[in-house]
Design an enzyme around this catalytic site. Structure first.
Site, short mmCIF file in Angstrom:
data_model
loop_
_atom_site.label_atom_id
_atom_site.label_comp_id
_atom_site.label_asym_id
_atom_site.label_seq_id
_atom_site.Cartn_x
_atom_site.Cartn_y
_atom_site.Cartn_z
CB SER A 405 1.51 -16.59 64.11
OG SER A 405 1.12 -17.91 64.35
CG LEU A 476 1.05 -23.58 57.19
CD1 LEU A 476 1.71 -24.88 56.78
CD2 LEU A 476 -0.19 -23.31 56.33
CD GLU A 477 -0.47 -18.03 60.96
OE1 GLU A 477 -1.38 -17.51 60.33
OE2 GLU A 477 -0.42 -18.06 62.21
CG LEU A 478 5.87 -22.14 65.42
CD1 LEU A 478 6.36 -20.84 66.04
CD2 LEU A 478 5.42 -23.10 66.51
#
Ligand SMILES: *[C@@H]1O[C@H](CO)[C@@H](O)[C@H](O)[C@H]1NC(C)=O
Ligand SMILES: *[C@@H]1O[C@H](CO)[C@@H](O)[C@H](O)[C@H]1NC(C)=O
Ligand SMILES: *[C@@H]1O[C@H](CO)[C@@H](O)[C@H](O)[C@H]1NC(C)=O
Ligand SMILES: *[C@@H]1O[C@H](CO)[C@@H](O)[C@H](O)[C@H]1NC(C)=O
Ligand SMILES: *[C@@H]1O[C@H](CO)[C@@H](O)[C@H](O)[C@H]1NC(C)=O
Length: 556
Positions: A405, A476-478
């Site tokens: 990410s 969002l990924e985190l």
């Protein structure tokens, strides 16, 4: 009217003269008379007569005079008539009369004032004392306290604390002088008459009186004979008085002094040295090989303590040849001589060199291990993992090893695509997921992101100043990664820092996560080599790969 009839004086009951005999006082000293009526408290009790309204009167009758003619000396209600001080004319008979309105009793008592010369009774070195000495018996070798007789009476009369002075015909050794006299260790020569003179102030007058104590010694417990040389020649009879021969108490026959070469050695000798009357000479000393210490150079020294009859031989820098010398302690007084050899023994020293070496080696080894661990801990960890770590591929059904990410359109994007991805995939053999590359066009970004993250074993977050800005893919990924980790989804988040980032620039999620997560720092060109610290640390965080080709166990 008729003149009032005088009150009839009651008949006075006369007890005659006291049977206790005359009271003696030295001229010039303080004297007092106690009313003999009160010597029989069952008949006359001072306290109870006071409450029955009695008054006490003292009369002094010089020789050949009657009570009617003379001489009321004291009308104060006191048990005692004080003469402060006495004069020669105070000699005579005194009447003590106890009287109330209806009853009366009287008794006579004689006072004799002695001239000081008469009071010494011709004894040499004696102080004039009018009162016979009190007797005090003290066991030999014990301590005792002498209290000056009648001191308590002086305290009552005195306006300040009285002073007490003690006198003894012989020189006073071994005693302590003060309000009381302390005899620490009773010896025969301490027997005799002790004088105490009490002096006090009253109405700007210095007053005094003298008393004496006859101290005599008794043998209470048989004296311990083991230390006495002459004991061998004594049969069953225990001497009632102490032997006067000197003896050595320490060193005893079986006492051994341990010595250490090169050190200072102190040999303590204690003697029993009774005084012989009229000859106070007593000696205690050390000899070396039969010679007194003045024959020797300064390595030997003697410390004498006269008051305990103790002599300490101090040997500086003890040498092994001193072990062969004859160190004798000797005592001598008028009656005899005793000597005893001090037995020496060398102290066994521990094999300290060997012990020290062993300890040193152990410490060195521990230090070495400590250093090795600190320098090579990453390598050791990797090695350990490669042997004992479990390959997560066998225990889960995830698709990717690493999901990367990062902030799009940044310096880091280049680093991710050209360096991170390449090394992880091609050189370390991990399966890497990069959303922009691996997602299929057309799906919902959110769902797809969550699904990819869930299918990865690690979420590798490349932190950068603009990372995870509001509404970005990276945020969002985190969030997906942290949630997944928190819910136990077998996912771990790793932080990689490409360039130093100020912590304040991080989004809140990242700041929170940082506390619990490992941060691996890229250190520029230093980190390009696969053997560098960066890759090792990263591999420690990544799942285990047991591919021998990927081990680079050389120190970075
Ligand atoms: C004790 O008192 C008498 C009379 O006051 C005096 O002569 C004498 O010197 C005193 N003795 C001492 C030792 O002070
Ligand atoms: C004298 O009498 C009082 C009170 O009556 C009593 O307390 C005290 O013990 C008596 N003293 C003697 C020495 O008997
Ligand atoms: C005087 O003393 C006697 C006994 O000691 C007592 O019985 C008597 O009551 C006393 N008299 C007065 C007037 O107090
Ligand atoms: C002191 O006491 C001893 C033993 O009780 C006695 O023999 C001696 O006479 C006494 N001395 C005087 C001066 O009272
Ligand atoms: C030292 O003392 C011992 C007894 O312990 C004795 O036999 C020896 O003669 C003494 N030596 C000298 C020189 O006095």
């Amino acid at each position: 009217g008729a003149p009032p009839t005088p009150l009839p004086l009651p008949m006075c009951y006369d007890w005659g003269e006291s049977s206790e005999g005359s009271v003696f006082v030295v001229e010039g000293e303080v004297g007092w008379l106690s009313c003999p009526l009160f010597s029989h408290p069952s008949v006359y009790n001072y306290t109870s007569t006071q409450s029955a309204g009695h008054n006490l009167f003292w009369y002094h009758l010089p020789e050949g005079q009657d009570l009617e003619q003379c001489c009321l000396v004291h009308t104060k209600d006191r048990e005692r008539l004080w003469l402060q001080p006495t004069t020669a004319s105070d000699t005579g008979q005194y009447i003590c009369m106890l009287r109330n309105k209806s009853s009366c009793s009287k008794i006579g008592i004689r006072l004799t004032v002695l001239r000081p010369d008469d009071a010494t009774r011709g004894v040499k070195c004696a102080l004039p004392v009018a009162v016979a000495p009190t007797e005090k018996i003290v066991p030999l070798q014990k301590g005792a306290t002498l209290d000056c007789p009648d001191l308590q009476d002086a305290i009552k009369m005195s306006e300040s604390k009285p002073e007490v002075q003690w006198y003894f015909a012989s020189a006073l050794k071994n005693v302590e002088v003060g309000f009381h006299l302390l005899i620490h260790v009773m010896q025969e020569e301490h027997q005799g008459i002790y004088y105490c003179r009490v002096q006090y102030q009253r109405r700007n007058q210095t007053l005094n009186f003298t008393r004496s104590i006859n101290v005599s010694a008794i043998c209470e417990t048989p004296f311990l004979l083991t230390n006495i040389h002459v004991a061998l020649s004594l049969t069953l009879s225990v001497p009632l008085s102490l032997p006067k021969q000197p003896s050595i108490m320490n060193p005893t026959n079986d006492q051994i002094f341990t010595v250490k070469t090169g050190k200072e050695v102190r040999l303590v000798c204690r003697g029993h040295l009774p005084f012989v009357l009229n000859n106070p000479s007593r000696h205690i000393w050390w000899t070396v090989d039969g010679e007194t210490l003045d024959k020797f150079p300064d390595r030997f020294r003697e410390e004498n303590r006269d008051w305990t009859l103790e002599s300490v031989l101090v040997i500086q820098n003890f040498q092994s040849k001193d072990l062969k010398r004859e160190f004798n302690c000797s005592v001598r007084n008028e009656k005899g001589f005793d000597t005893r050899r001090a037995q020496l023994e060398e102290e066994v020293t521990l094999p300290s060199v060997e012990l020290g070496c062993g300890l040193g080696v152990t410490l060195l080894l521990m230090l070495l291990l400590f250093v090795v661990y600190h320098v090579f801990w990453l390598e050791l960890l990797l090695l350990y993992r490669s042997w004992f770590g479990t390959d997560e591929r066998h225990t889960d059904d995830k698709e990717y090893d690493v999901y990367i990410s990062y902030a799009r359109n940044s310096e880091e994007e280049q680093f991710v695509l050209s360096t991170l991805r390449r090394v992880l995939e091609n050189e370390l053999g991990y399966s890497v997921c990069i959303f922009d590359r691996d997602s299929l066009p057309g799906g919902t970004i959110t769902d797809e992101t969550l699904s990819f993250v869930a299918r990865s074993r690690r979420l590798l977050v490349v932190v950068s100043p603009g990372y995870a800005s509001q509404g970005s893919q990276a945020l969002l990924e985190l969030k997906a990664g942290i949630d997944n980790m928190a819910l136990g989804g077998h996912l771990r988040v790793i932080l990689v820092q490409y360039k130093p980032v100020r912590r304040q620039g991080w989004v809140r999620e990242l700041r929170r996560a940082r506390v619990a997560l490992a941060l691996v720092r890229w250190q520029g060109d230093k980190s390009r080599e696969l053997s560098s610290r960066f890759w090792k640390r990263l591999r420690v965080e990544l799942p285990v790969r047991r591919d021998p080709l990927t081990f680079h166990l050389n120190a970075g």
